[in-house]
Design a protein around this motif. Structure first.
Motif: not given
Length: 582
Positions: A296-305
């Motif tokens: 899932e792409l959204a969780p990865l981006l959220g974790e990075l942010a």
């Protein structure tokens, strides 16, 4: 005008040859041929007439043939003198004096047609009736002597014309000889220069080949050096981080905890620098291992942010992750995370005011995903856009001196993106900000995940670094019922023979007997229990394709870099699961 017959005469005696010649000149003059062409067609007719005359009646007809190319036709019809006359006439020298000479041979007669092309503009203005009248008025019966005089005058004039042309031709030949001499001299000079240039080009190519091979050898030597020293660089760093982690899990007062945090922070920074150098070397030599999976792409981006937001140089800078247009992506999650972390870190470091955003879109065909990291920072000058992906290059700016960068992040990010089958694009305006866009294919081949929830009994750790064995023992606490240790390969074989463990953690590089040799010994053992012993090979070296080929039969290959309890547990679960399914 329309074509048609303009004159005719009968050829009855030898004397008529003179009359036919004069008549032909009159006709040629009437239809606009110049003096030389008049002589040519008259001579051609008299030549053919001599070959055909047999004292039997013959006729000569003069006609104008209209058409795209108007022509004067002189048609001679006579009794056939002999069987071979047609061939002789067809090969007559008269053929060279006219545009064409056609011969038609019948059973008793022969017909010859001489053709001469006319000037279209002149013939269009002719009146056939007027031409016929002009020819009738010009018809004068000349005696043989007068005809001979006329013919001699024509011959003299023709010879004079030939003499003039011969003189002109001689002059042209002299000019041509002079030109040829100059061309030959120039050709000789150019050939010598070209030959010298070719020798220089060949030598240059040879030098380039040598330099290219030297560069390739140097690059390979650099990569080989980095791979070989990785064990020496990373082993003590990993031990420091592992021991620091164990210390933090114990009972420490606030001051001791602060000191350990500083040690761990310095160790992580050093390990990060070493990893960047090694990762870049692997990326340059196309030895990155890409492990593709769907996530899932959204969780990865959220974790990075969430992780990187504290790095902003100004707390007022807003970091926004927009909702992706695509839910899942199939690629290497870890490598993509490294690329995006690098881009976001740079954006946070060079943006004083405004916002940073992460925007994920797909193309119209749904074949590519574009992950853009944009900012309203200081931007990059046009003269530096082509160099930002060079190794060790750092864009000069007032903010550059405030951060401790290596100039390796962007080159590595581009190499990794290419290894993932994509590309890294850059758009920047000084004073307005920059946008880096990772463009990747939407789909790729997936790999299955492994469960991480199994437990193990006896684990043997074989490693020459006692600090790392201590770290592993701590990570195995709660996962293994019993942990034993061996300091080298020979001791490991003795311990395995005496008491077979349920799992072997084996370092590849050890004194006396390395892990690869130990593993080969076990696989060649006559004891099935030893041949099938679950084994995880461990190394501080970069895990590239060459290393995997060397230990291709191994159940698992584990990097010591960034090793944690969860990673170790997952690897153990994967090994044990594969053994149960075998």
């Amino acid at each position: 005008m329309n074509g048609g017959e303009i004159a005719r005469l009968d050829w009855l005696t030898d004397a008529d040859i003179f009359r036919a010649r004069q008549r032909t000149r009159d006709v040629a003059a009437a239809v606009g041929l110049d003096r030389q062409d008049q002589v040519r067609v008259a001579t051609a007719l008299s030549e053919v007439g001599r070959e055909l005359f047999t004292r039997d009646p013959a006729t000569v007809c003069f006609r104008i043939e209209a058409g795209p190319v108007p022509r004067l036709l002189i048609e001679l019809s006579a009794p056939l003198p002999s069987a071979g006359t047609g061939i002789e006439v067809a090969n007559s020298p008269a053929r060279r004096l006219v545009d064409s000479l056609d011969v038609r041979v019948g059973s008793a007669r022969i017909e010859v047609t001489l053709t001469k092309e006319l000037r279209r503009g002149h013939i269009a203005a002719l009146d056939i009736a007027a031409v016929r009248g002009q020819l009738r008025a010009a018809e004068v019966q000349l005696g043989p002597l007068e005809q001979l005089r006329v013919q001699n005058a024509d011959l003299i004039e023709t010879l004079e014309e030939l003499r003039r042309r011969q003189h002109d031709l001689a002059g042209l030949n002299e000019e041509l000889a002079s030109t040829n001499s100059g061309v030959l001299a120039m050709y000789t000079t150019l050939s010598a220069e070209l030959d010298q240039t070719n020798r220089g080009v060949v030598a240059l190519y040879a030098e380039l080949d040598v330099r290219g091979q030297q560069l390739a050898d140097a690059n390979e030597a650099k990569s080989r050096f980095l791979r070989n020293v990785s064990h020496e660089l990373r082993a003590p760093i990993n031990s420091i981080l592992g021991l620091g982690g164990l210390l933090l899990s114990g009972q420490l007062d606030p001051e001791q905890r602060r000191q350990v945090d500083y040690v761990l922070s310095s160790g992580r920074s050093l390990l990060k620098l070493v990893n960047e150098l090694l990762d870049l070397a692997r990326a340059e030599s196309d030895q990155l291992e890409v492990a593709v999976a769907k996530f899932e792409l959204a969780p990865l981006l959220g974790e990075l942010a969430a992780t990187l937001r504290p790095l902003a140089i100004n707390r007022d800078v807003e970091l926004v992750v927009e909702e992706p247009e695509i839910d899942a992506l199939v690629t290497d999650r870890d490598l993509l995370t490294r690329v995006l972390r690098n881009l976001l870190t740079n954006a946070l470091a060079f943006t004083e005011h405004g916002r940073i955003w992460v925007r994920t879109t797909t193309d119209a065909a749904g074949l590519e995903v574009r992950i853009a990291v944009g900012d309203t920072g200081i931007g990059i000058a046009a003269e530096h856009l082509g160099r930002v992906f060079e190794e060790l290059f750092q864009v000069p700016s007032r903010l550059q001196t405030q951060r401790h960068g290596t100039g390796l992040g962007l080159p590595y990010a581009r190499r990794v993106t290419q290894a993932l089958g994509g590309r890294l694009e850059l758009d920047s305006v000084p004073g307005s900000g920059s946008t880096f866009t990772v463009v990747l294919p939407v789909a790729a081949e997936e790999r299955p995940d492994h469960p991480h929830d199994l437990r193990i009994g006896h684990v043997l750790v074989a490693d020459d670094d006692p600090a790392f064995r201590y770290v592993l023992r701590g990570m195995l606490d709660g996962l293994a019922e019993h942990v034993s240790e061996a300091g080298d390969g020979t001791e490991a074989i003795v311990m395995i023979t005496a008491s077979r463990p349920d799992l072997l953690l084996l370092d590849l590089r050890m004194p006396n007997l390395g892990g690869a040799e130990v593993y080969a010994t076990l696989r060649n053992s006559p004891d099935p229990a030893l041949r099938d012993l679950p084994t995880i090979l461990m190394t501080n070296m970069p895990i590239d394709a060459a290393l995997r080929r060397d230990v291709e039969s191994a159940a698992a290959l584990l990097s010591k870099s960034d090793l944690d309890r969860a990673t170790l547990a997952g690897m153990i679960a994967a090994v044990l699961t594969s053994k149960e399914q075998a």
